[in-house]
Scaffold this active site. Structure first.
Site, mmCIF file in Angstrom:
data_model
loop_
_atom_site.group_PDB
_atom_site.id
_atom_site.type_symbol
_atom_site.label_atom_id
_atom_site.label_comp_id
_atom_site.label_asym_id
_atom_site.label_seq_id
_atom_site.Cartn_x
_atom_site.Cartn_y
_atom_site.Cartn_z
ATOM 1 N N GLU A 120 -3.295 -0.567 6.235
ATOM 2 C CA GLU A 120 -4.703 -0.352 6.544
ATOM 3 C C GLU A 120 -5.583 -0.456 5.299
ATOM 4 O O GLU A 120 -6.717 -0.930 5.380
ATOM 5 C CB GLU A 120 -4.869 1.009 7.227
ATOM 6 C CG GLU A 120 -4.166 1.073 8.574
ATOM 7 C CD GLU A 120 -4.066 2.470 9.148
ATOM 8 O OE1 GLU A 120 -3.501 2.599 10.242
ATOM 9 O OE2 GLU A 120 -4.539 3.431 8.514
ATOM 10 N N GLU A 140 2.287 3.885 13.918
ATOM 11 C CA GLU A 140 1.704 5.185 14.232
ATOM 12 C C GLU A 140 1.787 5.560 15.708
ATOM 13 O O GLU A 140 2.001 6.735 16.047
ATOM 14 C CB GLU A 140 0.230 5.224 13.792
ATOM 15 C CG GLU A 140 0.022 5.251 12.293
ATOM 16 C CD GLU A 140 -0.212 3.870 11.715
ATOM 17 O OE1 GLU A 140 -0.869 3.777 10.669
ATOM 18 O OE2 GLU A 140 0.280 2.876 12.311
#
Length: 260
Positions: A120, A140
């Site tokens: 990210e 995630e």
């Protein structure tokens, strides 16, 4: 010519060097696949702010030591309270803020697998250069964790509807696939990665340039990024309150021990 400008010590584990007037920041924890602690993220953000003024270097390159860019958040130091969840998320957000506030180009030289929060971090860089072994992996969704770093804005901005399958399905995205969908801008051979990253900074900062002004125009608006942070913080709160985060991290370690 490489000039070291800062040591890697203790929990900092971010190496700093200057290569042809470009700062190269290397995540230097290869024994842990460069997993990031809160302290490392805070140091990374501080270094980016310090070097991003354009007064000392022409640009910044982010990369990792060894075979991984980074395994993302160090789950050995996973949050145990809601306050720690907030602190962890805020430290990720702060790296994004620091990158988007620089007056110089920031290049992600993705030298291997980039997992979770580390993948990210590359999304807010001005370009991402990989090599054949580069992979993106966002696990995630099945671990009780939620995305951060304004990923809810930045990932879709880069790859459109591919963002949904990347987050919900958690596939490992190869360098070829990442190049095809726009997650990577280039793929080069391993021995060319850092040189190509530095060359890119030089190409984007010619004499008499207006690069800082154009970066401000091309990057997402601060208000959009902060709104994404707010949504992601709310999602993190929900994951914590439901118990999904705690159970997901525990399950990760149980599965790791079972398959070890």
């Amino acid at each position: 010519m490489t000039t070291p400008t800062g040591p890697t010590t203790g929990e900092d584990r971010i190496d700093v060097a200057v290569v042809r007037d470009v700062a190269v920041l290397t995540i230097d924890r290869p024994d842990k696949l460069n997993a990031l602690t809160v302290a490392m993220r805070l140091r990374l953000a501080a270094l980016i702010r310090e070097l991003g003024t354009g007064e000392a270097v022409r640009g910044i390159v982010l990369t990792g030591r060894g075979r991984a860019f980074s395994a993302g958040e160090d789950l050995k130091q996973a949050p145990t309270t809601e306050a720690e969840v907030h602190k962890a998320f805020e430290s990720f957000h702060d790296v994004t803020r620091a990158i988007l506030q620089t007056r110089v180009p920031v290049v992600a030289a993705v030298n291997g697998i980039a997992v979770g929060g580390a993948s990210e971090i590359t999304l807010c860089c001005d370009t991402r250069i990989g090599m054949p072994a580069t992979e993106y992996f966002q696990p995630e969704n099945a671990r009780g964790l939620t995305i951060s770093n304004a990923t809810s804005l930045l990932l879709r901005r880069l790859v459109g509807n591919h963002a949904t399958r990347m987050v919900l399905g958690s596939p490992r995205v190869s360098s070829a696939e990442a190049l095809r969908i726009g997650l990577l801008d280039e793929v080069v051979e391993p021995d060319q990665l850092l040189e190509r990253a530095v060359d890119t900074v030089h190409a984007w900062t010619p004499e008499g340039n207006t690069t800082a002004l154009h970066l401000a125009l091309l990057r997402p608006l601060v208000a959009e990024v902060e709104a994404a942070f707010e949504r992601e913080d709310h999602a993190a709160h929900e994951a914590w309150a439901s118990g999904l985060l705690t159970a997901g991290v525990a399950g990760f370690w149980t599965n790791k021990e079972t398959t070890a």
